[in-house]
Design an enzyme around this catalytic site. Structure first.
Site, PDB file in Angstrom:
ATOM      1  N   TYR A   6      20.442  37.996  42.528  1.00 12.42           N
ATOM      2  CA  TYR A   6      20.143  39.733  42.302  1.00 12.42           C
ATOM      3  C   TYR A   6      21.021  40.245  41.399  1.00 12.42           C
ATOM      4  CZ  TYR A   6      20.706  44.539  43.121  1.00 12.42           C
ATOM      5  OH  TYR A   6      20.641  46.071  42.678  1.00 12.42           O
ATOM      6  N   GLU A  18      17.078  46.986  37.895  1.00 11.38           N
ATOM      7  CA  GLU A  18      17.385  46.204  39.048  1.00 11.38           C
ATOM      8  C   GLU A  18      16.314  44.851  38.844  1.00 11.38           C
ATOM      9  OE1 GLU A  18      18.199  47.034  43.534  1.00 11.38           O
ATOM     10  OE2 GLU A  18      15.920  47.017  43.094  1.00 11.38           O
TER      11      GLU A  18
END
Ligand code: ADP
Ligand code: MG
Length: 402
Positions: free
Chosen positions: A119, A207
């Site tokens: 991530y 993101e």
């Protein structure tokens, strides 16, 4: 402003951030053509991805064909089937709500062999007034869950706005992902390029979930969610052009045309307020009095007849609305003028018809508040005045119970 994954990936590529090859399409024929070209360039696995302004597509499901929003395909025929299933169907994910979002466009992209998923997120950390870059080895899952259950698995670096991300910071982040050798160098390059992209484009969130490591040691973005700071869009004509209005709530879009900040909610008390803070407080007090706000609506600084009329129009598009609470603080706009504005707006034939059965409670405070109350009380319209916000909210509950 939000953009689609395919748009984000095109921008990222331009800024030197590694992404797999891909082409977007709005019909099956073009999707198949794209896959055939990719095959000629050596692709052996394809992924067909629904392009909607919501995440969680991989675990989502379409209403009719029951397929996921991210489909792995080994052959061109499978690409055709995936495109047929997705286009025109409605995809429901944890982020779309039950009604889902119609799939009008898909992205055909290279299927990537995944060794590991990570991530990576960049956003403004308001508590520190700095940008924060977060990485985690827990990729592909919801980061909120990681933050709650295993916060130690999220590693952060902060950067002063206007400053560049330092090389040693990027190295610390890549190191936290457990990368070594060539992959480590590629990750450092990726992180620096991504931070530069974030700064240059005035993004307010980037993101990458998942960021992946391939068996060959490549590091790339398999997903990309980017939102931009609306207040800085005037500096980025090219980015403004990427706006896809069909993905936005039509009433919210109409409100933004009038300069009103409107967000639809599920309750039955319409609110018209000036100032975001007062709007939040108004919604809270409606809840405290047992009601349920139907919307957030900030009419901004100028509560004149036109803004009040537009506010009514927007609020009344929602059939759930059973009462309207107007809570305006008259500072520069004097309350008596707002009161006259409300009355004039309610007399507008189009609005008058719709508010016949919708009581309006008006609470005006500030300059000339007393005159304003008199104006409201002396009108023969279905408008109730209140002095205290709590009283106004109680009036709302009363009319709803009646
Ligand atoms: P969402 O976050 O909306 O579910 P993603 O783009 O993150 O969509 O895709 C979900 C999952 O599908 C990813 O975690 C990854 O495992 C897989 N995936 C997505 N794109 C590719 C790709 N190009 N190649 C291989 N797998 C992919
Ligand atoms: Mg994702």
């Amino acid at each position: 402003m939000k953009i689609h994954e395919y748009q984000a990936k095109e921008l990222l590529k331009e800024h030197g951030v590694a992404v797999p090859a891909g082409v977007s399409a709005t019909n099956t024929e073009n999707a198949v053509k794209a896959a055939e070209e990719m095959k000629e360039n050596g692709a052996t696995l394809f992924v067909v991805k629904a392009q909607i302004h919501a995440g969680g597509r991989g675990k989502g499901k379409t209403k009719n064909s029951g397929v996921s929003g991210v489909i792995l395909c080994d052959t061109i025929d499978e690409v055709r089937d995936a495109a047929d299933s997705l286009l025109g169907d409605t995809l429901v994910t944890v982020q779309t709500g039950e009604e889902g979002q119609k799939v009008q466009r898909i992205y055909v992209t290279d299927g990537v062999d995944i060794e590991q998923e990570f991530y990576l997120g960049i956003l403004l950390d308001r508590s520190k007034s700095k940008n924060v870059i977060m990485v985690s080895t827990e990729g592909g899952v919801e980061i909120e869950k990681v933050a709650e259950e295993t916060p130690e698995k999220i590693v952060k670096e902060w950067v002063e706005p206007g400053m560049e991300l330092q090389h040693n910071q990027a190295r610390r982040l890549a190191f936290a992902l457990g990368l070594e050798g060539d992959a480590f160098k590629k990750a450092v390059k990726f992180i620096i390029a991504l931070y530069n992209f974030y700064q240059k484009t005035d993004s307010n969130m980037v993101e990458i979930n998942p960021l992946v490591l391939t068996p060959g040691g490549d590091v790339m973005a398999l997903d990309a969610k980017v939102t931009f700071d609306d207040n800085a869009l005037f500096r980025h004509k090219d980015i403004t052009d990427l706006r896809d209005k069909s993905e936005e709530n039509p009433v919210e879009l109409e409100a933004s045309k009038y300069g009103l900040n409107y967000i639809k909610l599920d309750g039955n008390v319409g609110c018209m307020v000036n100032g975001a803070g007062l709007a939040m407080a108004t919604m809270d007090i409606i809840k405290l009095s047992g009601g349920d706000p139907a919307n957030f609506l900030d009419v901004g600084g100028s509560a004149n007849v036109e803004t009040v009329k537009n506010g009514f129009r927007i609020i009344l598009e929602d059939e759930n609305v059973k009462a309207i609470l107007i809570n305006i603080f008259g500072g520069i706009v004097r309350c008596d003028r707002v009161a006259n504005g409300v009355i004039e707006a309610v007399k507008d034939p189009e609005i008058a018809e719709k508010v016949q059965d919708v009581p309006i409670i008006v609470r005006l405070q500030g300059t000339n508040a007393e005159e304003a109350k008199e104006i409201i009380d002396n009108s023969d319209l279905n408008v109730i005045s209140a002095v205290l916000l709590k009283d106004a909210a109680d009036e709302v509950s009363k009319v709803l119970a009646a």
